[in-house]
Design a protein around this motif. Structure first.
Motif, PDB file in Angstrom:
ATOM      1  N   MET A 161       1.646 -58.933  91.309  1.00 17.58           N
ATOM      2  CA  MET A 161       0.943 -59.058  92.594  1.00 17.58           C
ATOM      3  C   MET A 161      -0.178 -58.033  92.671  1.00 17.58           C
ATOM      4  O   MET A 161      -0.151 -56.992  92.013  1.00 17.58           O
ATOM      5  N   ASN A 162      -1.132 -58.308  93.516  1.00 16.05           N
ATOM      6  CA  ASN A 162      -2.178 -57.341  93.832  1.00 16.05           C
ATOM      7  C   ASN A 162      -1.798 -56.629  95.128  1.00 16.05           C
ATOM      8  O   ASN A 162      -1.535 -57.271  96.143  1.00 16.05           O
ATOM      9  N   ILE A 163      -1.770 -55.312  95.037  1.00 13.76           N
ATOM     10  CA  ILE A 163      -1.201 -54.519  96.129  1.00 13.76           C
ATOM     11  C   ILE A 163      -2.212 -53.482  96.600  1.00 13.76           C
ATOM     12  O   ILE A 163      -2.906 -52.863  95.785  1.00 13.76           O
ATOM     13  N   VAL A 164      -2.306 -53.293  97.908  1.00 15.06           N
ATOM     14  CA  VAL A 164      -3.015 -52.137  98.452  1.00 15.06           C
ATOM     15  C   VAL A 164      -1.973 -51.206  99.072  1.00 15.06           C
ATOM     16  O   VAL A 164      -1.098 -51.659  99.822  1.00 15.06           O
ATOM     17  N   LEU A 165      -2.049 -49.940  98.713  1.00 15.20           N
ATOM     18  CA  LEU A 165      -1.155 -48.944  99.301  1.00 15.20           C
ATOM     19  C   LEU A 165      -1.898 -48.200 100.397  1.00 15.20           C
ATOM     20  O   LEU A 165      -3.017 -47.704 100.165  1.00 15.20           O
ATOM     21  N   LEU A 166      -1.298 -48.100 101.557  1.00 17.05           N
ATOM     22  CA  LEU A 166      -1.868 -47.311 102.649  1.00 17.05           C
ATOM     23  C   LEU A 166      -0.979 -46.085 102.820  1.00 17.05           C
ATOM     24  O   LEU A 166       0.188 -46.206 103.244  1.00 17.05           O
ATOM     25  N   TYR A 221      -5.585 -46.507 100.369  1.00 17.64           N
ATOM     26  CA  TYR A 221      -6.230 -46.018 101.587  1.00 17.64           C
ATOM     27  C   TYR A 221      -5.424 -44.839 102.109  1.00 17.64           C
ATOM     28  O   TYR A 221      -4.183 -44.904 102.207  1.00 17.64           O
ATOM     29  N   SER A 222      -6.104 -43.746 102.439  1.00 17.15           N
ATOM     30  CA  SER A 222      -5.402 -42.626 103.049  1.00 17.15           C
ATOM     31  C   SER A 222      -6.396 -41.747 103.786  1.00 17.15           C
ATOM     32  O   SER A 222      -7.548 -41.616 103.363  1.00 17.15           O
ATOM     33  N   TYR A 274     -11.790 -44.817 104.578  1.00 17.71           N
ATOM     34  CA  TYR A 274     -12.372 -45.592 105.689  1.00 17.71           C
ATOM     35  C   TYR A 274     -11.626 -46.913 105.825  1.00 17.71           C
ATOM     36  O   TYR A 274     -11.593 -47.717 104.878  1.00 17.71           O
ATOM     37  N   LYS A 275     -11.048 -47.129 106.972  1.00 20.05           N
ATOM     38  CA  LYS A 275     -10.273 -48.350 107.175  1.00 20.05           C
ATOM     39  C   LYS A 275     -11.127 -49.600 106.977  1.00 20.05           C
ATOM     40  O   LYS A 275     -10.660 -50.632 106.496  1.00 20.05           O
ATOM     41  N   ILE A 322       2.331 -50.022 103.858  1.00 13.67           N
ATOM     42  CA  ILE A 322       1.965 -48.840 104.647  1.00 13.67           C
ATOM     43  C   ILE A 322       3.073 -47.805 104.486  1.00 13.67           C
ATOM     44  O   ILE A 322       4.156 -47.933 105.066  1.00 13.67           O
ATOM     45  N   ALA A 323       2.808 -46.804 103.653  1.00 11.09           N
ATOM     46  CA  ALA A 323       3.818 -45.785 103.342  1.00 11.09           C
ATOM     47  C   ALA A 323       3.340 -44.453 103.903  1.00 11.09           C
ATOM     48  O   ALA A 323       2.788 -43.620 103.177  1.00 11.09           O
ATOM     49  N   VAL A 324       3.508 -44.299 105.204  1.00  9.23           N
ATOM     50  CA  VAL A 324       3.107 -43.055 105.876  1.00  9.23           C
ATOM     51  C   VAL A 324       4.256 -42.621 106.788  1.00  9.23           C
ATOM     52  O   VAL A 324       5.231 -43.350 106.984  1.00  9.23           O
TER      53      VAL A 324
END
Lengths: 251, 251
Positions: A1-6, A30-31, A51-52, A64-66
């Protein structure tokens, strides 16, 4: 899969490594912490942004790992229609993400994750989602990093699991820390307890903890308990712990 | 070395295996439990006896690995002049053996040992002895099974080590057991906590427990703490533990 981590903290770093080890692609990180994000982006040969508005749109999943408190901020003004978006928090409802996408959920890793880990640990994952697509995509992703330990868990079960995790991880670590402080005060080397600490944990692979209980409390060995409490006179916090555990083990 | 083991329980079984793995010979096993002794004797291709008068005289070392309360009984009417004799108990003075031989001491393994262990664990050993010969022979034997973790320890240090062992082993195991009971009541699978339990223990190889502390208590996350205590309303013993640990972690 293609994943974006926030996110770029402990959970983001270790999940990202696990995803990559399972063959997925981290499209972007993104952070708000630009330094941590760019370090992870360098490690994974990908790009980072703080930048969001520049978050890429073509990923399959956004994780979203925050910190719990920061999820609402990250979700605000974030619109990813069509993708699956999930946070990683035990104690936060999936609905916090309902304005981000039609497909939202939770991807809760029941493990203590640290950026500086050398080895990637086993990570049981608990999945929640608002619709079939969210559940299916998150479950597939979870199974790819943890083939045998993926379950569904709604908010109440996640909260209950989190309590169990606090008991066996935060509280045991506090016992280790009290023991380390005591060893330092008494001139003992805490490192010499490491084989015992590991054996006590590893034994549970084969044995229920009720069968594994040993020590003066379970033996009702009052003479040893009294000698221990005499030595602990100068350690009031440890004395209180010792009495409470002895009572609790015996009851 | 030629060794006679007196005892056939958990400590005798695992120490005997460690001794054999290090190249020593178990000449004989003495135990009042004839069945357990003969099983070990069969495993090690040696002989067992439950008559004190038939204990062989030609061993270099006699290791008395029995419960604290039974050491005096085993030592009574036992005369082994010239050999080195030691017990394995943290809380018992070496002098309990002074009528057995001129050379007596303590061989205290700081580990939780179980006959049914598949793998032999690392065992830090703490040695005490009344004279140079006892100390030298017991230290050599200890180093042969634990090359890097042998220390001298008199009665006070052994007692203090034993307290630390109770904290990091008996008390952590009790936390595991409370968590297992809670999981059963709440319909959760305790086995899913095993990776977290192991990670929490193994992490201490690289990290001081003070640095490793995480969770709602150390984060002063009162909202999560309140939610947890609400769920724990029906678990009074766990509630008490939860409050005490939260207070202790925060102070």
């Amino acid at each position: 899969m293609n994943i974006v981590l926030l996110g770029s903290g402990n959970v983001a770093a270790v999940l990202g490594r696990k995803f990559r080890a399972a063959g997925h692609t981290i499209l972007q990180i993104y952070s708000r912490n630009a330094k941590a994000a760019s370090e992870l982006a360098y490690e994974w040969d990908t790009e980072s942004t703080n930048y969001k508005s520049t978050i890429v749109r073509q990923a399959d999943v956004y994780i979203i790992a925050v910190n719990d408190d920061a999820i609402a901020d990250v979700a605000a003004n974030l619109e990813l229609p069509g993708a699956v978006v999930a946070h990683t928090a035990a104690s936060v409802s999936r609905e916090i993400l309902q304005n981000v996408s039609k497909h939202y959920g939770v991807f809760y890793p029941l493990q203590s994750l640290r950026t500086e880990m050398k080895d990637l640990p086993e990570i049981p994952v608990f999945v929640d989602g608002n619709d079939e697509k969210a559940i299916s995509v998150l479950t597939t992703l979870a199974r790819s990093i943890s083939p045998e330990q993926v379950s569904g868990a709604g908010p109440e079960d996640r909260m209950k699991l989190h309590i169990a995790a606090v008991l066996v991880s935060n509280f045991t670590n506090h016992l280790y820390n009290l023991a380390a402080g005591y060893c330092q005060q008494e001139g003992l080397d805490f490192k010499q307890l490491q084989p015992l600490i590991e054996e006590t944990a590893l034994r549970l692979r084969d044995m229920h903890p009720a069968q594994a209980q040993t020590g003066p409390a379970i033996r009702l060995d009052q003479s040893t308990i009294d000698k221990h409490l005499e030595i602990l006179k100068n350690h009031p916090r440890l004395s209180e712990m010792y009495r409470l555990f002895t009572k609790s083990i015996q009851s």
